[in-house]
Write a protein that holds these residues in place. Structure first.
Motif, mmCIF file in Angstrom:
data_model
loop_
_atom_site.group_PDB
_atom_site.id
_atom_site.type_symbol
_atom_site.label_atom_id
_atom_site.label_comp_id
_atom_site.label_asym_id
_atom_site.label_seq_id
_atom_site.Cartn_x
_atom_site.Cartn_y
_atom_site.Cartn_z
ATOM 1 N N SER A 1 0.830 -1.208 0.000
ATOM 2 C CA SER A 1 0.000 0.000 0.000
ATOM 3 C C SER A 1 0.863 1.256 0.000
ATOM 4 C CB SER A 1 -0.946 0.008 1.200
ATOM 5 O OG SER A 1 -0.208 0.021 2.402
ATOM 6 N N LEU A 2 2.028 1.173 0.704
ATOM 7 C CA LEU A 2 2.968 2.300 0.744
ATOM 8 C C LEU A 2 3.557 2.558 -0.639
ATOM 9 C CD1 LEU A 2 4.134 4.176 3.006
ATOM 10 C CD2 LEU A 2 6.141 2.676 3.027
ATOM 11 N N PHE A 3 3.947 1.462 -1.314
ATOM 12 C CA PHE A 3 4.511 1.569 -2.665
ATOM 13 C C PHE A 3 3.464 2.105 -3.639
ATOM 14 C CE2 PHE A 3 5.098 -0.391 -6.873
ATOM 15 C CZ PHE A 3 6.334 0.168 -7.225
ATOM 16 N N SER A 4 2.229 1.570 -3.519
ATOM 17 C CA SER A 4 1.135 2.007 -4.382
ATOM 18 C C SER A 4 0.852 3.490 -4.199
ATOM 19 C CB SER A 4 -0.121 1.185 -4.068
ATOM 20 O OG SER A 4 -1.217 1.646 -4.827
ATOM 21 N N GLY A 5 0.833 3.950 -2.914
ATOM 22 C CA GLY A 5 0.612 5.366 -2.623
ATOM 23 C C GLY A 5 1.709 6.245 -3.173
ATOM 24 N N SER A 6 2.965 5.774 -3.030
ATOM 25 C CA SER A 6 4.118 6.544 -3.542
ATOM 26 C C SER A 6 4.084 6.643 -5.063
ATOM 27 C CB SER A 6 5.424 5.881 -3.097
ATOM 28 O OG SER A 6 5.501 5.814 -1.711
ATOM 29 N N LEU A 7 3.711 5.536 -5.708
ATOM 30 C CA LEU A 7 3.635 5.515 -7.174
ATOM 31 C C LEU A 7 2.540 6.458 -7.677
ATOM 32 C CD1 LEU A 7 4.720 4.189 -9.798
ATOM 33 C CD2 LEU A 7 2.924 2.458 -9.537
ATOM 34 N N LEU A 8 1.365 6.391 -7.025
ATOM 35 C CA LEU A 8 0.256 7.281 -7.391
ATOM 36 C C LEU A 8 0.626 8.741 -7.159
ATOM 37 C CD1 LEU A 8 -2.790 5.276 -5.969
ATOM 38 C CD2 LEU A 8 -2.424 5.857 -8.377
ATOM 39 N N PHE A 9 1.330 8.990 -6.039
ATOM 40 C CA PHE A 9 1.787 10.345 -5.735
ATOM 41 C C PHE A 9 2.697 10.858 -6.843
ATOM 42 C CE2 PHE A 9 5.162 13.083 -4.089
ATOM 43 C CZ PHE A 9 4.426 14.129 -3.553
ATOM 44 N N LEU A 10 3.661 10.037 -7.261
ATOM 45 C CA LEU A 10 4.631 10.435 -8.282
ATOM 46 C C LEU A 10 3.949 10.696 -9.625
ATOM 47 C CD1 LEU A 10 7.662 10.857 -8.874
ATOM 48 C CD2 LEU A 10 7.767 8.442 -9.537
ATOM 49 N N VAL A 11 3.062 9.786 -10.024
ATOM 50 C CA VAL A 11 2.354 9.926 -11.311
ATOM 51 C C VAL A 11 1.519 11.203 -11.342
ATOM 52 C CG1 VAL A 11 0.523 8.938 -12.762
ATOM 53 C CG2 VAL A 11 2.318 7.453 -11.847
ATOM 54 N N HIS A 12 0.747 11.439 -10.269
ATOM 55 C CA HIS A 12 -0.116 12.622 -10.220
ATOM 56 C C HIS A 12 0.688 13.912 -10.076
ATOM 57 C CE1 HIS A 12 -3.273 9.634 -9.642
ATOM 58 N NE2 HIS A 12 -4.131 10.575 -9.979
ATOM 59 N N LEU A 13 1.803 13.841 -9.337
ATOM 60 C CA LEU A 13 2.666 15.014 -9.197
ATOM 61 C C LEU A 13 3.261 15.411 -10.542
ATOM 62 C CD1 LEU A 13 4.154 17.104 -7.398
ATOM 63 C CD2 LEU A 13 5.969 15.399 -7.109
ATOM 64 N N LEU A 14 3.770 14.428 -11.287
ATOM 65 C CA LEU A 14 4.360 14.705 -12.608
ATOM 66 C C LEU A 14 3.313 15.250 -13.571
ATOM 67 C CD1 LEU A 14 6.728 11.603 -13.024
ATOM 68 C CD2 LEU A 14 7.396 13.987 -12.610
ATOM 69 N N ALA A 15 2.107 14.651 -13.546
ATOM 70 C CA ALA A 15 1.020 15.127 -14.419
ATOM 71 C C ALA A 15 0.624 16.551 -14.051
ATOM 72 C CB ALA A 15 -0.186 14.195 -14.303
ATOM 73 N N TYR A 16 0.561 16.835 -12.749
ATOM 74 C CA TYR A 16 0.202 18.176 -12.257
ATOM 75 C C TYR A 16 1.242 19.211 -12.674
ATOM 76 C CZ TYR A 16 -0.809 21.923 -8.897
ATOM 77 O OH TYR A 16 -1.084 23.137 -8.307
ATOM 78 N N LEU A 17 2.516 18.891 -12.456
ATOM 79 C CA LEU A 17 3.603 19.821 -12.806
ATOM 80 C C LEU A 17 3.672 20.055 -14.315
ATOM 81 C CD1 LEU A 17 6.454 18.589 -10.403
ATOM 82 C CD2 LEU A 17 5.076 20.675 -10.192
#
Length: 299
Positions: free
Chosen positions: A7-23
């Motif tokens: 769940s930690l890895f999944s959260g980190s991956l989702l965070f990274l994907v959404h952060l990159l898309a947002y930026l």
């Protein structure tokens, strides 16, 4: 422990994907805004409307993505009721402004292509700013009235929204009050906001196609269509997800499918819009090249 790590890895991956898309989305839209205000050649009604559209897109995704990123990082999926109402209001208000701007942009293209001699006298900077002001004012009045009605509803729990942000349809569904009048008002309002620009754009582009097909030169026809193609692609991207989410009277039994459509509308479309507009626009290309070369000379 393994489940926690997953769940930690999944959260980190989702965070990274959404952060990159947002930026990426923020950067693309900010480039359009800056280049419009820096280059005098782009200070025309068409590009003023486009930069306003990009500004709204920046604000629109900022209402949802930063909070979503904090949830991915912290794991705390909570939001105060007032903050939830504010997020729902800003999401709908800015979304409505974007739809109205799309209709105004299609009218601008109609005047430029079908009434080129009258265009400078009809569509000037003053008129474009007035139209932008009208889009904001109309959207604000509509959704302020809606949010006042929603704030009067009674919520007795469980206050859990099956969504990644404070979707108003999901929020209304949680209420213990009789929500029929609010649901009818919400459906009528969103239908008006979505369908009015749709009808305007269909009528406008039907007229544009008739006029363009009557042009004698194939080169003229290609040039006319190329000025409209970016707007149309963005238009269809937006409408695909929004019609699916909002033009259904019943708010229940469709939350799972709505989440995917809302994710496309909130993350993917604002990311693609600046790419579509800049890749297909020679004037923007030239303005970017000139700005970069000026910066190099200053160094």
């Amino acid at each position: 422990s393994g489940h926690h790590l997953n769940s930690l890895f999944s959260g980190s991956l989702l965070f990274l994907v959404h952060l990159l898309a947002y930026l990426a989305s923020m950067t693309g839209n900010m480039v359009i805004i800056i280049i419009t205000w820096v280059d005098r050649r782009l200070q025309t009604p068409m590009y003023i409307l486009l930069s306003t559209f990009s500004f709204c897109e920046c604000c629109f995704i900022t209402t949802v993505i930063p909070k979503l990123l904090s949830i991915f990082l912290s794991g705390r999926q909570t939001i105060p009721f007032t903050a939830c109402l504010v997020q729902a209001f800003l999401f709908l208000f800015l979304g409505a402004v974007i739809f109205f701007l799309m209709a105004v942009m299609s009218l601008d293209r109609y005047l430029a292509i079908c009434k080129p001699l009258h265009y400078p006298s009809i569509m000037n900077l003053r008129v474009s700013f007035l139209l932008v002001f009208f889009c904001y004012t109309l959207s604000f009045i509509f959704f302020t009235c809606l949010m006042l009605k929603v704030s009067q509803l009674w919520f007795c729990g469980p206050n859990v929204i099956s969504h990644f942000f404070c979707d108003l349809g999901s929020l209304i569904h949680l209420s213990c009050s009789d929500t029929r009048s609010v649901e009818i008002y919400f459906f009528s309002l969103t239908s008006f906001v979505i369908l009015l620009p749709l009808f305007i754009t269909i009528i406008v582009y039907s007229n544009i196609i008739v006029i363009v097909m009557g042009l004698p030169s194939a080169k003229e026809r290609q040039k006319a269509f190329s000025t409209c193609s970016s707007h149309l692609i963005v238009f269809f991207l937006m409408y695909g997800s929004c019609v699916f989410i909002y033009l259904k009277p019943k708010q229940t039994n469709r939350l799972d499918s709505n989440r995917e459509a809302a994710l496309v509308n909130t993350v993917v479309t604002p990311l693609l819009n600046p790419v579509i507009y800049t890749l297909r626009n020679k004037q923007v290309h030239q303005a970017l090249r000139d700005t970069v070369s000026r910066k190099r000379l200053q160094k």
